[in-house]
Design a protein around this motif. Structure first.
Motif, PDB file in Angstrom:
ATOM      1  N   MET A 113       0.838  -1.198   0.000  1.00 12.95           N
ATOM      2  CA  MET A 113       0.000   0.000   0.000  1.00 12.95           C
ATOM      3  C   MET A 113       0.871   1.245   0.000  1.00 12.95           C
ATOM      4  SD  MET A 113      -2.704  -1.347   2.843  1.00 12.95           S
ATOM      5  CE  MET A 113      -3.930  -0.107   2.528  1.00 12.95           C
ATOM      6  N   GLY A 114       0.393   2.296  -0.648  1.00 11.20           N
ATOM      7  CA  GLY A 114       1.111   3.562  -0.646  1.00 11.20           C
ATOM      8  C   GLY A 114       2.499   3.420  -1.242  1.00 11.20           C
ATOM      9  N   GLY A 115       3.516   3.641  -0.398  1.00 10.56           N
ATOM     10  CA  GLY A 115       4.904   3.536  -0.850  1.00 10.56           C
ATOM     11  C   GLY A 115       5.253   2.139  -1.325  1.00 10.56           C
ATOM     12  N   GLY A 116       4.652   1.118  -0.703  1.00 12.52           N
ATOM     13  CA  GLY A 116       4.879  -0.256  -1.153  1.00 12.52           C
ATOM     14  C   GLY A 116       4.358  -0.468  -2.570  1.00 12.52           C
ATOM     15  N   ALA A 117       3.218   0.131  -2.881  1.00 10.83           N
ATOM     16  CA  ALA A 117       2.666   0.039  -4.229  1.00 10.83           C
ATOM     17  C   ALA A 117       3.556   0.803  -5.213  1.00 10.83           C
ATOM     18  CB  ALA A 117       1.242   0.597  -4.261  1.00 10.83           C
ATOM     19  N   GLU A 118       4.077   1.944  -4.787  1.00 10.91           N
ATOM     20  CA  GLU A 118       4.987   2.691  -5.656  1.00 10.91           C
ATOM     21  C   GLU A 118       6.244   1.887  -5.944  1.00 10.91           C
ATOM     22  OE1 GLU A 118       5.628   6.956  -5.751  1.00 10.91           O
ATOM     23  OE2 GLU A 118       4.472   7.053  -3.888  1.00 10.91           O
ATOM     24  N   LEU A 119       6.759   1.207  -4.932  1.00 10.36           N
ATOM     25  CA  LEU A 119       7.950   0.387  -5.117  1.00 10.36           C
ATOM     26  C   LEU A 119       7.720  -0.662  -6.204  1.00 10.36           C
ATOM     27  CD1 LEU A 119      10.305  -0.813  -2.438  1.00 10.36           C
ATOM     28  CD2 LEU A 119       9.445  -2.490  -4.057  1.00 10.36           C
ATOM     29  N   LEU A 120       6.505  -1.199  -6.282  1.00 17.27           N
ATOM     30  CA  LEU A 120       6.191  -2.232  -7.265  1.00 17.27           C
ATOM     31  C   LEU A 120       6.180  -1.729  -8.699  1.00 17.27           C
ATOM     32  CD1 LEU A 120       3.369  -4.101  -5.368  1.00 17.27           C
ATOM     33  CD2 LEU A 120       5.768  -4.767  -5.634  1.00 17.27           C
ATOM     34  N   THR A 121       6.198  -0.421  -8.896  1.00 16.90           N
ATOM     35  CA  THR A 121       6.216   0.109 -10.258  1.00 16.90           C
ATOM     36  C   THR A 121       7.619   0.135 -10.839  1.00 16.90           C
ATOM     37  OG1 THR A 121       6.464   2.423  -9.551  1.00 16.90           O
ATOM     38  CG2 THR A 121       4.205   1.579  -9.809  1.00 16.90           C
ATOM     39  N   ALA A 122       8.648  -0.080 -10.018  1.00 12.69           N
ATOM     40  CA  ALA A 122      10.024   0.021 -10.499  1.00 12.69           C
ATOM     41  C   ALA A 122      10.553  -1.253 -11.166  1.00 12.69           C
ATOM     42  CB  ALA A 122      10.945   0.462  -9.359  1.00 12.69           C
ATOM     43  N   PRO A 123      10.303  -2.459 -10.643  1.00 15.36           N
ATOM     44  CA  PRO A 123      10.832  -3.668 -11.295  1.00 15.36           C
ATOM     45  C   PRO A 123      10.183  -3.929 -12.657  1.00 15.36           C
ATOM     46  CG  PRO A 123      10.220  -4.125  -9.027  1.00 15.36           C
ATOM     47  CD  PRO A 123       9.664  -2.786  -9.369  1.00 15.36           C
ATOM     48  N   ASP A 124      10.860  -4.752 -13.451  1.00 18.65           N
ATOM     49  CA  ASP A 124      10.344  -5.102 -14.777  1.00 18.65           C
ATOM     50  C   ASP A 124       9.141  -6.030 -14.700  1.00 18.65           C
ATOM     51  OD1 ASP A 124      12.437  -3.753 -16.299  1.00 18.65           O
ATOM     52  OD2 ASP A 124      13.758  -5.286 -15.476  1.00 18.65           O
ATOM     53  N   TRP A 125       9.173  -6.965 -13.765  1.00 18.75           N
ATOM     54  CA  TRP A 125       8.102  -7.942 -13.614  1.00 18.75           C
ATOM     55  C   TRP A 125       7.608  -7.946 -12.191  1.00 18.75           C
ATOM     56  CZ3 TRP A 125       8.591 -13.167 -16.540  1.00 18.75           C
ATOM     57  CH2 TRP A 125       8.944 -12.931 -17.869  1.00 18.75           C
ATOM     58  N   ARG A 126       6.341  -8.316 -12.036  1.00 17.93           N
ATOM     59  CA  ARG A 126       5.742  -8.458 -10.717  1.00 17.93           C
ATOM     60  C   ARG A 126       5.037  -9.813 -10.674  1.00 17.93           C
ATOM     61  NH1 ARG A 126       6.595  -3.749 -12.319  1.00 17.93           N
ATOM     62  NH2 ARG A 126       5.362  -4.066 -14.160  1.00 17.93           N
ATOM     63  N   VAL A 127       5.291 -10.582  -9.628  1.00 14.27           N
ATOM     64  CA  VAL A 127       4.585 -11.849  -9.416  1.00 14.27           C
ATOM     65  C   VAL A 127       3.917 -11.758  -8.057  1.00 14.27           C
ATOM     66  CG1 VAL A 127       6.095 -13.225 -10.876  1.00 14.27           C
ATOM     67  CG2 VAL A 127       6.643 -12.958  -8.468  1.00 14.27           C
ATOM     68  N   CYS A 128       2.762 -12.398  -7.930  1.00 10.71           N
ATOM     69  CA  CYS A 128       2.051 -12.252  -6.663  1.00 10.71           C
ATOM     70  C   CYS A 128       1.339 -13.520  -6.252  1.00 10.71           C
ATOM     71  CB  CYS A 128       1.045 -11.103  -6.749  1.00 10.71           C
ATOM     72  SG  CYS A 128      -0.341 -11.411  -7.848  1.00 10.71           S
ATOM     73  N   CYS A 129       1.079 -13.605  -4.956  1.00 11.80           N
ATOM     74  CA  CYS A 129       0.245 -14.660  -4.400  1.00 11.80           C
ATOM     75  C   CYS A 129      -1.208 -14.379  -4.765  1.00 11.80           C
ATOM     76  CB  CYS A 129       0.381 -14.702  -2.875  1.00 11.80           C
ATOM     77  SG  CYS A 129       2.008 -15.168  -2.323  1.00 11.80           S
ATOM     78  N   PHE A 130      -2.029 -15.383  -4.661  1.00 15.12           N
ATOM     79  CA  PHE A 130      -3.442 -15.267  -5.007  1.00 15.12           C
ATOM     80  C   PHE A 130      -4.143 -14.182  -4.196  1.00 15.12           C
ATOM     81  CE2 PHE A 130      -7.915 -16.568  -4.845  1.00 15.12           C
ATOM     82  CZ  PHE A 130      -8.184 -16.644  -6.199  1.00 15.12           C
TER      83      PHE A 130
END
Length: 114
Positions: free
Chosen positions: A47-64
């Motif tokens: 959330m917030g800054g954590g969500a912003e951090l996720l915009t930097a890597p090339d790929w994102r993988v997540c749990c269900f």
């Protein structure tokens, strides 16, 4: 993950906040421009800054059951680490605008479309 409000409350001036913002922006920009593939693994909430951090890597993988939410608008602030611009590059203008302005959470399977 998101903002550490305890740390944020220790910033004693607007200048200190600007320094923190510049540091995070440059760090995430450097991550984004690495000459290798970067991957973020999402488990739980970003959330917030954590969500912003996720915009930097090339790929994102997540749990269900992973949840991503840009909550900054609920606090009356904008994404301050360059996340809004990177999000727009990733998902397009309309989707980025909806996610940022409405602060709607996106859960696991919905992240595939984001």
């Amino acid at each position: 993950a998101g903002a550490d409000f305890g740390l944020a409350s220790m910033l004693d001036s607007a200048e200190a906040g600007l320094v923190m913002c510049d540091l995070m922006t440059s760090s995430l920009d450097r991550l984004r421009s690495l000459p290798l593939v970067s991957v973020a693994a999402i488990e739980g909430s970003a959330m917030g800054g954590g969500a912003e951090l996720l915009t930097a890597p090339d790929w994102r993988v997540c749990c269900f059951d992973a949840t991503v939410q840009f909550v900054q608008t609920r606090m009356g602030v904008s994404a301050g680490w360059g996340g809004a611009q990177r999000l727009r590059q990733i998902v397009g203008h309309q989707t980025a605008l909806r996610l940022l302005a409405c602060a709607e959470p996106v859960v696991g399977p919905g992240l595939v479309h984001v």
